[in-house]
Design a protein around this motif. Structure first.
Motif, PDB file in Angstrom:
ATOM      1  N   THR B 187       0.834  -1.214   0.000  1.00  0.00           N
ATOM      2  CA  THR B 187       0.000   0.000   0.000  1.00  0.00           C
ATOM      3  C   THR B 187       0.869   1.264   0.000  1.00  0.00           C
ATOM      4  O   THR B 187       0.435   2.294  -0.483  1.00  0.00           O
ATOM      5  CB  THR B 187      -0.930   0.032   1.220  1.00  0.00           C
ATOM      6  N   TYR B 188       2.086   1.191   0.557  1.00  0.00           N
ATOM      7  CA  TYR B 188       2.979   2.358   0.500  1.00  0.00           C
ATOM      8  C   TYR B 188       3.332   2.660  -0.951  1.00  0.00           C
ATOM      9  O   TYR B 188       3.347   3.806  -1.382  1.00  0.00           O
ATOM     10  CB  TYR B 188       4.286   2.098   1.261  1.00  0.00           C
ATOM     11  N   GLU B 190       1.663   1.789  -3.623  1.00  0.00           N
ATOM     12  CA  GLU B 190       0.476   2.252  -4.343  1.00  0.00           C
ATOM     13  C   GLU B 190       0.182   3.710  -4.018  1.00  0.00           C
ATOM     14  O   GLU B 190      -0.132   4.500  -4.903  1.00  0.00           O
ATOM     15  CB  GLU B 190      -0.733   1.379  -3.980  1.00  0.00           C
ATOM     16  N   ALA B 191       0.298   4.054  -2.726  1.00  0.00           N
ATOM     17  CA  ALA B 191       0.012   5.439  -2.331  1.00  0.00           C
ATOM     18  C   ALA B 191       0.967   6.385  -3.032  1.00  0.00           C
ATOM     19  O   ALA B 191       0.561   7.424  -3.555  1.00  0.00           O
ATOM     20  CB  ALA B 191       0.136   5.588  -0.818  1.00  0.00           C
ATOM     21  N   SER B 192       2.236   6.019  -3.067  1.00  0.00           N
ATOM     22  CA  SER B 192       3.235   6.897  -3.659  1.00  0.00           C
ATOM     23  C   SER B 192       3.019   7.029  -5.168  1.00  0.00           C
ATOM     24  O   SER B 192       2.980   8.134  -5.707  1.00  0.00           O
ATOM     25  CB  SER B 192       4.630   6.356  -3.373  1.00  0.00           C
ATOM     26  N   LEU B 193       2.851   5.892  -5.845  1.00  0.00           N
ATOM     27  CA  LEU B 193       2.631   5.938  -7.293  1.00  0.00           C
ATOM     28  C   LEU B 193       1.346   6.685  -7.608  1.00  0.00           C
ATOM     29  O   LEU B 193       1.260   7.434  -8.586  1.00  0.00           O
ATOM     30  CB  LEU B 193       2.559   4.513  -7.855  1.00  0.00           C
ATOM     31  N   GLY B 194       0.335   6.505  -6.743  1.00  0.00           N
ATOM     32  CA  GLY B 194      -0.950   7.146  -6.948  1.00  0.00           C
ATOM     33  C   GLY B 194      -0.875   8.661  -6.877  1.00  0.00           C
ATOM     34  O   GLY B 194      -1.790   9.352  -7.317  1.00  0.00           O
ATOM     35  N   LEU B 195       0.193   9.171  -6.273  1.00  0.00           N
ATOM     36  CA  LEU B 195       0.342  10.623  -6.162  1.00  0.00           C
ATOM     37  C   LEU B 195       1.170  11.191  -7.300  1.00  0.00           C
ATOM     38  O   LEU B 195       1.539  12.361  -7.293  1.00  0.00           O
ATOM     39  CB  LEU B 195       1.008  10.970  -4.833  1.00  0.00           C
ATOM     40  N   GLY B 196       1.482  10.335  -8.271  1.00  0.00           N
ATOM     41  CA  GLY B 196       2.262  10.818  -9.397  1.00  0.00           C
ATOM     42  C   GLY B 196       3.761  10.759  -9.159  1.00  0.00           C
ATOM     43  O   GLY B 196       4.514  11.525  -9.747  1.00  0.00           O
ATOM     44  N   ALA B 197       4.189   9.863  -8.266  1.00  0.00           N
ATOM     45  CA  ALA B 197       5.626   9.663  -8.091  1.00  0.00           C
ATOM     46  C   ALA B 197       6.091   8.627  -9.112  1.00  0.00           C
ATOM     47  O   ALA B 197       5.342   7.729  -9.467  1.00  0.00           O
ATOM     48  CB  ALA B 197       5.932   9.177  -6.679  1.00  0.00           C
ATOM     49  N   THR B 198       7.337   8.757  -9.544  1.00  0.00           N
ATOM     50  CA  THR B 198       7.876   7.738 -10.443  1.00  0.00           C
ATOM     51  C   THR B 198       8.286   6.528  -9.595  1.00  0.00           C
ATOM     52  O   THR B 198       8.298   6.580  -8.373  1.00  0.00           O
ATOM     53  CB  THR B 198       9.120   8.249 -11.186  1.00  0.00           C
ATOM     54  N   GLN B 201      11.319   7.397  -7.527  1.00  0.00           N
ATOM     55  CA  GLN B 201      10.971   8.244  -6.375  1.00  0.00           C
ATOM     56  C   GLN B 201      10.317   7.409  -5.288  1.00  0.00           C
ATOM     57  O   GLN B 201      10.584   7.580  -4.105  1.00  0.00           O
ATOM     58  CB  GLN B 201      10.022   9.364  -6.822  1.00  0.00           C
ATOM     59  N   THR B 202       9.441   6.500  -5.725  1.00  0.00           N
ATOM     60  CA  THR B 202       8.764   5.641  -4.758  1.00  0.00           C
ATOM     61  C   THR B 202       9.763   4.779  -3.999  1.00  0.00           C
ATOM     62  O   THR B 202       9.700   4.666  -2.772  1.00  0.00           O
ATOM     63  CB  THR B 202       7.750   4.738  -5.487  1.00  0.00           C
ATOM     64  N   VAL B 206      10.193   6.205  -0.261  1.00  0.00           N
ATOM     65  CA  VAL B 206       9.237   5.501   0.603  1.00  0.00           C
ATOM     66  C   VAL B 206       9.703   4.084   0.935  1.00  0.00           C
ATOM     67  O   VAL B 206       9.808   3.703   2.094  1.00  0.00           O
ATOM     68  CB  VAL B 206       7.846   5.438  -0.057  1.00  0.00           C
TER      69      VAL B 206
END
Lengths: 253, 307
Positions: B187-188, B190-198, B201-202, B206
């Protein structure tokens, strides 16, 4: 009521390797409305939701057919930047999933990865987002404390603030209140009422009451197919299909 | 609930005891007590083994561990004096090996579990790493001699030893690093990618921060193994006796495990130096323990900061 279409799915098929999880789904979403996706477990509503920000890409062996457009642009088009799509289409997950960082850093995360550096601007946007998610007053004095110290309901509102901070156009919510107690659930629902004035909201929910309370339109999925979609009031009072009626009256699901 | 039970009662075949109820209760409890006893005994034996070793070393070696022992060089054919060069050498080799192996191991783990598409290639690489973990250390030593010392021309030196020890501890580090990455909730990501992180970056912002405490556990294990290693440094870095401290990475060093080995097998006065051998072993154990504690403390600090 002729409104501009924000998201349009046309004959969308979705496969997990060989399993057809969505079949010929055609569905439109309009700005400044909340649309609820309902249906029994395994009906494809979450799969559909996760198609919209391409979250399903993370699963190996998935395949999409048909078209799914955001403002007329195909989300699965060859030249599309997934990262950009996900910035425009925010998501709130079933279980609150704040990062193990401070409250401030959680909300600022999306801004930072999108290049935000100016501390001043970050602070402003963080406050704005926390106010939008009705969490500001509860956390303004402890922004530098860990987000994991918040209650479940607060964590979920933090996740909403985090999603709002990058100013998405669409907000996907995957059973956002299913892990929360009734009071926290009520707060989230009130929040949805406020948020839909600014965003296009699509919410998956298992709770019929919740769908009735928060959404303008409701779409009923069953066995990977869209059975029926319409104004929430119409769906709940005069469902056209027997399956819809059986489901909303609790006869199965 | 009551309705269901009533319905079951009505079924004719359930009139008799059907074996799912009370009979055998005392036997089951006895079995349970027996099994717990067995597990408890196993744990106890493990704990005891460590205690016995420490006790044995303390009894035989504590007498020779003095301030001079820790701060002086050996003299009189290593039958007297201290072991400072060995302590310094072991610290250099152990930490150096981690400096080499930790970044390399973590990078490999990130590739294997975050980037690489699951398939044949990844399976083969993983199999190779697992097999590497089973290679005897003397083989690493010989490889180090052939490759780093001779072929690369590093000579018998700190550099050759550090690289050899680094290779030796890589499998442990990769294994635990992968485990740590797997334990980061999906879920970490998913949350990061869901915010438009590459993806990068994820991973860097994270996933890795959340996985570092677990990775440190691996490096602790690797460090312990490297610090206590004898065969791998025998041909690559360690020297029998050196009258001076190392001054660069191409110098040879004395090291605690090798020193024990030398004193116990090749010295001129094997019996006479027994207390020194035990003392050296005690120092080695304490050093490893100290490094472990430092790493555990550091890990706890990170975990606390994360919460």
């Amino acid at each position: 009521m002729k409104e501009q279409i924000k998201i349009r799915a046309k004959n969308l098929n979705f496969y997990y390797t060989d399993f057809l999880a969505l079949s010929e789904v055609s569905l439109d979403f309009f700005p400044h409305q909340a649309t609820a996706l309902i249906g029994p477990s395994g009906c494809g509503k979450s799969t559909f939701l996760r198609c919209i920000n391409r979250m399903n890409d993370l699963i190996p062996g998935v395949r999409v057919e048909g078209s799914l457009c955001l403002d007329g642009q195909d989300i699965y088009g060859p030249k599309v930047d997934v990262v950009e799509i996900r910035r425009r289409v925010g998501m709130v997950f079933q279980k609150p999933n704040p990062f193990p960082k401070t409250i401030f850093e959680n909300v600022a995360y999306g801004l930072r990865v999108n290049g935000g550096r100016d501390r001043e601007a970050l602070s402003r946007r963080v406050e704005e987002s926390l106010r939008l998610s009705a969490l500001w007053d509860e956390v303004k004095d402890r922004l530098d404390q860990s987000a994991l110290g918040l209650s479940g309901g607060q964590q979920q509102r933090l996740c909403i603030a985090r999603a709002l901070a990058v100013r998405p156009e669409v907000l996907l919510m995957d059973e956002p209140a299913s892990a929360l107690d009734p009071i926290a659930t009520q707060k989230i629902e009130e929040l949805i009422h406020e948020l839909k004035k600014r965003f296009t909201i699509i919410i998956v929910t298992h709770s019929m009451q919740q769908a009735a309370r928060v959404s303008d339109r409701t779409a009923f999925f069953y066995m990977g197919r869209l059975i029926e979609v319409g104004n929430t009031e119409t769906i709940f009072t005069y469902p056209r299909h027997k399956q819809t009626e059986d489901y909303i009256t609790g006869r199965f699901g | 609930m009551d309705l269901i039970e009533a319905a079951l009662e009505r079924r004719p075949e359930n009139k008799e005891a059907d074996g799912f109820r009370a009979p055998g209760m005392s036997r089951r409890k006895a079995v349970q007590a027996g099994m717990f006893g067995l597990f408890r005994a196993a744990a106890l034996i493990n704990g005891l083994a460590l205690l016995v070793i420490v006790f044995f070393l303390l009894k035989n070696g504590a007498g020779s561990v003095t301030w001079e022992f820790l701060t002086e060089q050996p003299y009189d054919s290593m039958t007297r004096g201290g072991i400072l060069p060995c302590i310094v050498g072991t610290l250099i080799l152990g930490l150096g090996a981690m400096l080499v192996a930790f970044p390399l191991g973590v990078a490999s783990a990130v590739f294997l579990s975050e980037y690489a598409a699951p398939g044949r290639a990844v399976r083969v690489i993983r199999l190779g790493i697992n097999n590497l973990a089973g290679v005897p250390s003397v083989v690493f030593g010989l490889f180090g001699l052939a490759f780093f010392v001779t072929w690369c021309g590093f000579g018998v030196s700190i550099l050759s030893g550090v690289l050899t020890l680094g290779l030796l501890s890589l499998p442990v580090i990769i294994g635990t690093a992968e485990e740590a990455l797997r334990s980061v909730p999906q879920t970490y990501r998913e949350a990061s990618l869901g915010l438009g992180a590459t993806k990068w970056q994820t991973i860097s912002r994270v996933v890795l921060p959340a996985a570092v405490p677990g990775m440190l556990t691996g490096s602790i294990l690797g460090l312990s193994r490297a610090a206590g290693e004898t065969a791998a440094i025998m041909f690559t870095a360690a020297v029998f006796f050196s009258p001076r401290m190392p001054s660069g990475i191409f110098d040879q060093v004395m090291a605690l495990p090798y020193h024990i080995y030398v004193l116990a097998t090749a010295g001129t006065e094997i019996e006479k130096t027994r207390p020194l051998q035990y003392g050296t072993a005690l120092v080695l154990i304490c050093l490893v323990l100290g490094m472990n504690l430092a790493a555990i403390w550091y890990r706890a600090r990170i975990q606390k900061r994360n919460q």
